[in-house]
Design a protein around this motif. Structure first.
Motif, PDB file in Angstrom:
ATOM      1  N   GLU A  14      31.968  28.561  -3.926  1.00  0.00           N
ATOM      2  CA  GLU A  14      30.982  29.472  -4.497  1.00  0.00           C
ATOM      3  C   GLU A  14      31.076  30.848  -3.846  1.00  0.00           C
ATOM      4  O   GLU A  14      31.421  30.977  -2.662  1.00  0.00           O
ATOM      5  CB  GLU A  14      29.562  28.945  -4.284  1.00  0.00           C
ATOM      6  N   ARG A  38      24.612  37.450  -9.310  1.00  0.00           N
ATOM      7  CA  ARG A  38      25.532  36.643 -10.092  1.00  0.00           C
ATOM      8  C   ARG A  38      26.353  35.789  -9.140  1.00  0.00           C
ATOM      9  O   ARG A  38      27.087  36.323  -8.304  1.00  0.00           O
ATOM     10  CB  ARG A  38      26.457  37.514 -10.927  1.00  0.00           C
ATOM     11  N   SER A  75      29.306  32.860  -8.600  1.00  0.00           N
ATOM     12  CA  SER A  75      30.484  32.315  -9.254  1.00  0.00           C
ATOM     13  C   SER A  75      30.977  31.113  -8.465  1.00  0.00           C
ATOM     14  O   SER A  75      30.698  30.973  -7.269  1.00  0.00           O
ATOM     15  CB  SER A  75      31.585  33.368  -9.382  1.00  0.00           C
ATOM     16  N   ARG A  79      30.909  30.040 -18.376  1.00  0.00           N
ATOM     17  CA  ARG A  79      32.155  29.640 -17.729  1.00  0.00           C
ATOM     18  C   ARG A  79      33.330  30.352 -18.364  1.00  0.00           C
ATOM     19  O   ARG A  79      33.279  30.774 -19.515  1.00  0.00           O
ATOM     20  CB  ARG A  79      32.348  28.115 -17.758  1.00  0.00           C
ATOM     21  N   THR A 125      36.404  28.803 -13.681  1.00  0.00           N
ATOM     22  CA  THR A 125      35.286  29.415 -12.982  1.00  0.00           C
ATOM     23  C   THR A 125      34.017  29.301 -13.809  1.00  0.00           C
ATOM     24  O   THR A 125      34.056  29.473 -15.028  1.00  0.00           O
ATOM     25  CB  THR A 125      35.587  30.900 -12.699  1.00  0.00           C
ATOM     26  N   GLN A 126      32.917  29.009 -13.134  1.00  0.00           N
ATOM     27  CA  GLN A 126      31.631  29.077 -13.784  1.00  0.00           C
ATOM     28  C   GLN A 126      30.794  30.130 -13.078  1.00  0.00           C
ATOM     29  O   GLN A 126      31.034  30.464 -11.919  1.00  0.00           O
ATOM     30  CB  GLN A 126      30.915  27.724 -13.792  1.00  0.00           C
ATOM     31  N   TYR A 127      29.785  30.605 -13.799  1.00  0.00           N
ATOM     32  CA  TYR A 127      28.937  31.671 -13.284  1.00  0.00           C
ATOM     33  C   TYR A 127      27.470  31.298 -13.454  1.00  0.00           C
ATOM     34  O   TYR A 127      27.114  30.509 -14.331  1.00  0.00           O
ATOM     35  CB  TYR A 127      29.193  32.981 -14.055  1.00  0.00           C
ATOM     36  N   GLN A 182      24.213  33.744 -13.755  1.00  0.00           N
ATOM     37  CA  GLN A 182      23.552  35.041 -13.735  1.00  0.00           C
ATOM     38  C   GLN A 182      22.065  34.803 -13.526  1.00  0.00           C
ATOM     39  O   GLN A 182      21.429  34.118 -14.331  1.00  0.00           O
ATOM     40  CB  GLN A 182      23.789  35.792 -15.046  1.00  0.00           C
ATOM     41  N   CYS A 222      27.499  24.517  -6.306  1.00  0.00           N
ATOM     42  CA  CYS A 222      28.274  24.306  -7.524  1.00  0.00           C
ATOM     43  C   CYS A 222      28.726  22.849  -7.546  1.00  0.00           C
ATOM     44  O   CYS A 222      29.070  22.288  -6.493  1.00  0.00           O
ATOM     45  CB  CYS A 222      29.465  25.250  -7.480  1.00  0.00           C
TER      46      CYS A 222
END
Length: 124
Positions: free
Chosen positions: A5, A18, A20, A71, A77-79, A81, A95
């Motif tokens: 992360e 944000r 990630s 994602r 990668t995922q995010y 926000q 994550c």
């Protein structure tokens, strides 16, 4: 597979961050990826999840109007926000990825791979 992360920080209430999470290692094909969080003295709780293939999203009631999960499959990668942050959002954010089913998407036990966590602190 390893998850890492990025993006945790100290932010004032009302601000945004944000996060990630990027996967590295062997072939990566989860059913879902998710974000959980754990505040001091509290149990780990579900924040949001995304179906890796179709992109459907799921949220905890406490964040559904303020957070958005997304994602980028090609980047593995995922995010997350996070907008209109509140002091109660202060926690370590984790994550996770797994090959569970929809009925378990909000359960930590459905995820087999976890990141090390990133600290989010929201000051009042």
């Amino acid at each position: 597979v390893r998850l890492e992360e990025f993006g945790g920080a100290l932010v004032q209430a009302g601000g945004s961050l944000r996060l990630s999470c990027t996967a590295s290692g062997d072939t990566f094909s989860p059913s879902f990826m998710a974000w959980f969080r754990q505040a001091p003295g509290k149990e780990r709780e579900f924040v949001a999840a995304i179906r890796w293939s179709g992109g459907h999203t799921y949220y905890a009631d406490s964040v559904k109007d303020r957070f958005r999960i997304s994602r980028a499959k090609a980047e593995r990668t995922q995010y997350l926000q996070m907008d209109v942050l509140e002091p109660d959002d202060t926690a370590i954010y984790y994550c996770a990825s797994g090959r569970g089913i929809l009925s378990t998407v909000r359960q930590a036990t459905a995820y087999t791979t976890w990141g090390q966590g990133t600290q989010v602190t929201v000051s009042s």
